[in-house]
Design a protein around this motif. Sequence first.
Motif, PDB file in Angstrom:
ATOM      1  N   LEU A  87     -46.393  22.019 -29.118  1.00  0.00           N
ATOM      2  CA  LEU A  87     -46.889  22.637 -30.063  1.00  0.00           C
ATOM      3  C   LEU A  87     -47.482  24.044 -29.471  1.00  0.00           C
ATOM      4  O   LEU A  87     -46.886  25.336 -30.190  1.00  0.00           O
ATOM      5  N   HIS A  88     -48.092  24.413 -28.493  1.00  0.00           N
ATOM      6  CA  HIS A  88     -48.511  25.641 -27.805  1.00  0.00           C
ATOM      7  C   HIS A  88     -47.245  26.429 -27.553  1.00  0.00           C
ATOM      8  O   HIS A  88     -47.073  27.564 -27.769  1.00  0.00           O
ATOM      9  N   ARG A  89     -46.133  25.689 -26.961  1.00  0.00           N
ATOM     10  CA  ARG A  89     -44.871  26.671 -26.942  1.00  0.00           C
ATOM     11  C   ARG A  89     -44.251  27.143 -28.045  1.00  0.00           C
ATOM     12  O   ARG A  89     -43.870  27.945 -28.170  1.00  0.00           O
ATOM     13  N   ALA A  90     -44.250  26.123 -29.197  1.00  0.00           N
ATOM     14  CA  ALA A  90     -43.760  26.671 -30.340  1.00  0.00           C
ATOM     15  C   ALA A  90     -44.492  27.841 -31.122  1.00  0.00           C
ATOM     16  O   ALA A  90     -44.004  28.766 -31.360  1.00  0.00           O
ATOM     17  N   CYS A  91     -45.767  27.755 -30.599  1.00  0.00           N
ATOM     18  CA  CYS A  91     -46.578  28.815 -31.272  1.00  0.00           C
ATOM     19  C   CYS A  91     -46.306  30.146 -30.462  1.00  0.00           C
ATOM     20  O   CYS A  91     -46.187  31.101 -30.876  1.00  0.00           O
ATOM     21  N   PHE A  92     -46.048  30.113 -29.110  1.00  0.00           N
ATOM     22  CA  PHE A  92     -45.720  31.142 -28.319  1.00  0.00           C
ATOM     23  C   PHE A  92     -44.385  31.873 -28.861  1.00  0.00           C
ATOM     24  O   PHE A  92     -44.269  33.235 -28.965  1.00  0.00           O
ATOM     25  N   PHE A  93     -43.429  30.939 -29.108  1.00  0.00           N
ATOM     26  CA  PHE A  93     -42.379  31.445 -29.427  1.00  0.00           C
ATOM     27  C   PHE A  93     -42.050  31.703 -30.950  1.00  0.00           C
ATOM     28  O   PHE A  93     -40.737  31.694 -31.389  1.00  0.00           O
ATOM     29  N   ARG A  94     -43.068  31.505 -31.822  1.00  0.00           N
ATOM     30  CA  ARG A  94     -42.945  31.709 -33.234  1.00  0.00           C
ATOM     31  C   ARG A  94     -42.118  30.685 -34.023  1.00  0.00           C
ATOM     32  O   ARG A  94     -41.132  31.161 -34.880  1.00  0.00           O
ATOM     33  N   SER A  95     -42.054  29.361 -33.424  1.00  0.00           N
ATOM     34  CA  SER A  95     -40.943  28.543 -34.014  1.00  0.00           C
ATOM     35  C   SER A  95     -41.408  27.739 -35.031  1.00  0.00           C
ATOM     36  O   SER A  95     -42.094  26.728 -34.885  1.00  0.00           O
ATOM     37  N   SER A  96     -41.531  28.376 -36.434  1.00  0.00           N
ATOM     38  CA  SER A  96     -42.198  27.732 -37.288  1.00  0.00           C
ATOM     39  C   SER A  96     -41.633  26.370 -37.631  1.00  0.00           C
ATOM     40  O   SER A  96     -42.314  25.455 -38.282  1.00  0.00           O
ATOM     41  N   VAL A 118     -53.422  28.430 -33.316  1.00  0.00           N
ATOM     42  CA  VAL A 118     -53.389  29.193 -34.152  1.00  0.00           C
ATOM     43  C   VAL A 118     -53.583  30.621 -33.797  1.00  0.00           C
ATOM     44  O   VAL A 118     -53.104  31.827 -34.300  1.00  0.00           O
ATOM     45  N   PHE A 119     -54.500  30.866 -32.753  1.00  0.00           N
ATOM     46  CA  PHE A 119     -54.409  32.050 -32.004  1.00  0.00           C
ATOM     47  C   PHE A 119     -53.536  32.392 -31.403  1.00  0.00           C
ATOM     48  O   PHE A 119     -52.791  33.668 -31.378  1.00  0.00           O
ATOM     49  N   ILE A 120     -52.766  31.636 -30.739  1.00  0.00           N
ATOM     50  CA  ILE A 120     -51.304  31.935 -30.237  1.00  0.00           C
ATOM     51  C   ILE A 120     -50.210  32.458 -31.223  1.00  0.00           C
ATOM     52  O   ILE A 120     -49.492  33.412 -31.201  1.00  0.00           O
ATOM     53  N   ALA A 121     -50.196  31.408 -32.336  1.00  0.00           N
ATOM     54  CA  ALA A 121     -49.303  32.019 -33.356  1.00  0.00           C
ATOM     55  C   ALA A 121     -49.475  32.973 -34.006  1.00  0.00           C
ATOM     56  O   ALA A 121     -48.567  33.839 -34.507  1.00  0.00           O
ATOM     57  N   LYS A 144     -45.482  32.344 -41.239  1.00  0.00           N
ATOM     58  CA  LYS A 144     -45.214  31.028 -41.391  1.00  0.00           C
ATOM     59  C   LYS A 144     -45.906  29.953 -40.263  1.00  0.00           C
ATOM     60  O   LYS A 144     -46.141  29.040 -40.793  1.00  0.00           O
ATOM     61  N   CYS A 145     -45.737  30.353 -39.147  1.00  0.00           N
ATOM     62  CA  CYS A 145     -46.603  29.428 -37.942  1.00  0.00           C
ATOM     63  C   CYS A 145     -48.018  29.517 -38.457  1.00  0.00           C
ATOM     64  O   CYS A 145     -48.494  28.361 -38.408  1.00  0.00           O
ATOM     65  N   VAL A 146     -48.590  30.363 -38.718  1.00  0.00           N
ATOM     66  CA  VAL A 146     -50.292  30.427 -38.858  1.00  0.00           C
ATOM     67  C   VAL A 146     -50.309  29.320 -39.945  1.00  0.00           C
ATOM     68  O   VAL A 146     -51.294  28.900 -40.013  1.00  0.00           O
ATOM     69  N   LEU A 194     -46.405  37.018 -48.546  1.00  0.00           N
ATOM     70  CA  LEU A 194     -46.959  36.003 -47.499  1.00  0.00           C
ATOM     71  C   LEU A 194     -48.370  36.528 -47.116  1.00  0.00           C
ATOM     72  O   LEU A 194     -48.967  35.888 -46.749  1.00  0.00           O
ATOM     73  N   SER A 195     -48.515  37.952 -47.158  1.00  0.00           N
ATOM     74  CA  SER A 195     -49.937  38.300 -46.662  1.00  0.00           C
ATOM     75  C   SER A 195     -51.048  37.648 -47.593  1.00  0.00           C
ATOM     76  O   SER A 195     -52.044  37.248 -47.231  1.00  0.00           O
ATOM     77  N   HIS A 196     -50.766  37.580 -49.069  1.00  0.00           N
ATOM     78  CA  HIS A 196     -51.697  36.998 -50.040  1.00  0.00           C
ATOM     79  C   HIS A 196     -51.567  35.555 -49.834  1.00  0.00           C
ATOM     80  O   HIS A 196     -52.850  35.013 -49.875  1.00  0.00           O
ATOM     81  N   GLU A 197     -50.634  34.822 -49.589  1.00  0.00           N
ATOM     82  CA  GLU A 197     -50.525  33.558 -49.318  1.00  0.00           C
ATOM     83  C   GLU A 197     -51.536  33.128 -48.203  1.00  0.00           C
ATOM     84  O   GLU A 197     -52.218  32.224 -48.099  1.00  0.00           O
ATOM     85  N   LEU A 198     -51.363  33.789 -47.032  1.00  0.00           N
ATOM     86  CA  LEU A 198     -51.907  33.457 -45.731  1.00  0.00           C
ATOM     87  C   LEU A 198     -53.812  33.732 -46.082  1.00  0.00           C
ATOM     88  O   LEU A 198     -54.418  32.936 -45.558  1.00  0.00           O
TER      89      LEU A 198
END
Length: 218
Positions: A87-96, A118-121, A144-146, A194-198
Amino acid sequence: MVLSALVCIHAKDGNVAGVRRYLDGDPPQLHPQGPGDIHDVDEFGRGLLLLASYGNNETRCVRLMRFLLSRGADVDQRKSPGTATALHRACFFRSSTTIDLLVSHGADVHNAVPAPPVFIAAGGLDFYPEEDIPFAEVLWQRFKCVLHLLRAGAALDGFIHTSIGQGPVSLERVFEKLIGEHEDSNSHLWALNLSHELLRAVRAAGGEVAVLDDLRRA
């Protein structure tokens, strides 16, 4: 059993058939030691699921991860204490898509070592693995990741020290920067939507996020 170099290549390549043959011990002449175990690791302590997170083809690797999880792989496996999970690695590479799969199988979204996912993403470590990707696409991937992490119950509190030594930085500050960055992509309606959704997801999770005036008014 220690994973062979060939099996590690299969895992990083997202080769479901190759990994399945290893786990099934098929054919016997190629696997005289018998069927492999879903918890086997390589010489560095990396299991099959973690190795799959090193792949470059997310579609293939997600397919392999789904197969491994169906066989009982540990979704939070790491090579040693204090190191990154898939999961950490997916967040690093933005793999949603990877994040969506892992959190749906119970990946620990609160695991703060080496840093909260969530910080990483959200870009809290200022990590940009592929500088040739257009900023709008980076922003889209981060959003998307966040969202996947927040919907899975990721915490909004805490602080981190950034990779360039500045800090401590709060998650609220990271989100403020992330949502504010839509200004650079204001020609893309999907980025604003997407900003609104986030923002709604953050508020629903109990967070307070400062945003640009135009985003407040919109």
